[in-house]
Design an enzyme around this catalytic site. Structure first.
Site, PDB file in Angstrom:
ATOM      1  N   GLU A   1       0.869  -1.174   0.000  1.00  0.00           N
ATOM      2  CA  GLU A   1       0.000   0.000   0.000  1.00  0.00           C
ATOM      3  C   GLU A   1       0.904   1.221   0.000  1.00  0.00           C
ATOM      4  O   GLU A   1       1.744   1.374   0.890  1.00  0.00           O
ATOM      5  CB  GLU A   1      -0.902  -0.006   1.231  1.00  0.00           C
ATOM      6  CG  GLU A   1      -1.854   1.170   1.289  1.00  0.00           C
ATOM      7  CD  GLU A   1      -2.418   1.385   2.656  1.00  0.00           C
ATOM      8  OE1 GLU A   1      -2.481   2.550   3.083  1.00  0.00           O
ATOM      9  OE2 GLU A   1      -2.769   0.396   3.316  1.00  0.00           O
TER      10      GLU A   1
ATOM     11  N   CYS B   1      -3.590   7.211   5.371  1.00  0.00           N
ATOM     12  CA  CYS B   1      -3.498   6.911   3.942  1.00  0.00           C
ATOM     13  C   CYS B   1      -4.798   7.222   3.223  1.00  0.00           C
ATOM     14  O   CYS B   1      -4.823   7.278   1.992  1.00  0.00           O
ATOM     15  CB  CYS B   1      -3.088   5.457   3.721  1.00  0.00           C
ATOM     16  SG  CYS B   1      -3.807   4.303   4.885  1.00  0.00           S
TER      17      CYS B   1
END
Length: 527
Positions: A265, A302
């Site tokens: 990620e 994020c």
């Protein structure tokens, strides 16, 4: 618990022979003790070989044992009490209340995966019974079950020192799948990493699991990480961090004689689309909620909303003014590390100086001595955004860019232009449905999670959650790092043809000893 600075390799605790790294209190600059000496390639090899030896006996352990193991880790983390929260607060500057919530999430996802293991659905038990009388050709007895890949390397993240770290989602899902795990601790919070690592090590011993089921390594730079990813015993990688770091691991994994999957990620700006009717009806309220989401956790999520897109006009101007007013009330707050603060300042300054960008509003000025970042909202026009690739770059922290479009068609053009994202948000009213329906297929191609009339910060740990997305949000768009489905990253299907019952995995034996719901000849069949 007394911190020692030791790595955990199987059942042993050893000091690395390399240079010691110290956590830094980002709010004060204080160097925290003890030091954590770096491991070596030999330490990596020892941990990897122990994991290789542990793989078959660990995956063969009863599912109930695996589930209880995960629950013991959860209980051990809670048993650390305030000591874990206090140390993590010192190492990260994150507020105590935030860390208490993150501990709850960490424990919750371990317990979720214990339930996933017990219910057995992750095995995808599928049976096509033999049809010996079928013409013109008979059919063999075919049985499918998922099996674990093998030892997994996990890299702790900076922004979630508990939930995406040593016992975080990557570790929990890999252990649930039946894979031994070797964690490379993040340099920013080694003390918290050792504390949690010792909990996992103790749980391994408590349940009589092979010692190589878990190891924890320390080391600055890329040497340890590269050695880990390229070791032939490692079969998959879980990573949360920068695009540069993730791509380096992908390159190393692909260069191996036998490439392996890297579930990284990496980068997302999480666009928020303000549909015209919703914007007209509640511009100010949306703006205030947006700024709260932007500043939450000093923007170090994020899923932080780093981009807002709307149609130029009085309603968007009301949104901009309300956002500017809201952001001006936000105080500066300490970021996780001096490096993250420096990168944020550089990114925000680059936007402020860009010829096509205007500063709409700023919060309290940043305080470099405390690595405290001030929030800021910028604005630009869609044609300039589309012509300036640098405006799409992620600024990790409390900064966002509002893009004004000529019409809904140009909003769609901006959506088409974007890279892959973790999330995309729609603010939509009933009158916007037709326009939203036209935009939705674009967002489905661009994002892993699409939400309406909310804010993307906050990721529920559940069965339906997807925390992933097309590149560069992740390196593998078919996966998620949060939620029950995360276990599938570390599994692969095996078909067993005409094997006697004694040789079949428990989940697909003829008597169904695990009492699973299974797909039998194309029909879901309950035990």
């Amino acid at each position: 618990m007394t911190l020692t600075g030791q790595m955990l390799i199987g059942s042993t605790a050893v000091l690395g022979a390399g240079a010691a790294q110290h956590a830094i209190n980002p709010a004060t600059g204080e160097r925290l003790e003890p030091g954590f000496p770096a491991g070596s390639a030999d330490d990596v090899a020892r941990a990897a070989e122990l994991a290789r030896a542990a793989f078959d006996p660990y995956r063969a352990a009863p599912l109930e044992t695996r589930a209880q193991f995960l629950e013991s880790i959860a209980e051990g983390i809670l048993a650390l009490g305030d000591a874990l929260i206090e140390r993590t607060h010192l190492e990260t500057g994150l507020p105590v209340a935030r860390l208490q919530g993150e501990r709850g999430r960490t424990v919750g996802q371990l317990r979720l995966f214990a339930r996933v293991v017990r219910d057995g659905y992750f095995l995808d038990a599928t049976i096509d019974p033999a049809q010996p009388e079928r013409t013109p050709l008979p059919r063999a007895d075919l049985r499918l079950a998922n099996v674990p890949l093998g030892p997994v390397a996990v890299f702790g993240a900076s922004n979630f020192p508990l939930a995406f770290s040593v016992a975080g989602g990557d570790t929990a899902s890999a252990l649930a799948a039946g894979c031994p795990v070797i964690v490379k601790a993040h340099n920013a919070h080694p003390g918290a990493s050792e504390m949690v690592g010792r909990v996992i090590q103790a749980a391994v011993a408590k349940h009589g699991l092979p010692e190589g089921t878990f190891s924890l390594l320390f080391g600055a730079g890329s040497d340890i990480g590269t050695a880990l990813v390229t070791h032939p015993a490692i079969t998959a990688v879980g990573f949360t961090g920068s695009r540069r770091g993730g791509l380096a691991l992908v390159a190393a994994a692909n260069a191996r004689p036998v490439p392996i999957p890297v579930y990284a990620e990496m980068s997302s700006i999480n666009p928020v689309f303000l549909m015209p009717a919703a914007l007209e009806a509640r511009a100010e309220a949306i703006a205030r909620g947006f700024v709260d989401s932007l500043a939450m956790g000093v923007g170090q999520f994020c899923t932080n909303p780093g981009l807002v897109i709307g149609v130029e006009g009085p309603a968007l101007e009301r949104f901009r003014q309300a956002a500017a007013q809201a952001v001006e009330a936000k105080g500066a707050a300490t970021m996780l590390t001096p490096g993250i603060f420096s990168a944020y300042q550089e990114g925000a300054d680059a936007l402020a100086k860009h010829a096509s960008v205007a500063t709409l509003g700023r919060g309290e000025a940043s305080k470099p001595a405390a690595n405290a970042a001030g929030a800021v909202v910028f604005g630009t026009q869609a044609d300039r955004f589309l012509a300036s690739h640098e405006l799409e770059a992620e600024v990790f922290g409390p900064a966002s860019l509002v893009v004004a479009c000529q019409d809904v068609a140009q909003m769609t053009a901006v959506a088409e232009h974007l890279e892959g994202q973790l999330t995309a948000t729609l603010f939509v009213d009933d009158a916007d449905v037709a326009d939203a329906q036209a935009l939705l297929p674009v967002l489905e191609r661009k994002a892993g999670r699409i939400l309406a009339n909310g804010y993307p910060t906050g990721v529920e740990v559940s069965h339906a959650m997807v925390h992933g997305g097309p590149f560069p949000a992740t390196s593998n768009a078919a996966s998620t790092s949060v939620g029950a489905t995360a276990i599938r990253r570390f599994l692969r299907p095996v078909c067993y043809q005409d094997l006697p019952d004694a040789l079949l995995p428990e989940g697909i034996k003829r008597a169904n000893p695990l009492s699973l719901t299974r797909m039998v000849d194309g029909v879901m069949t309950k035990a």
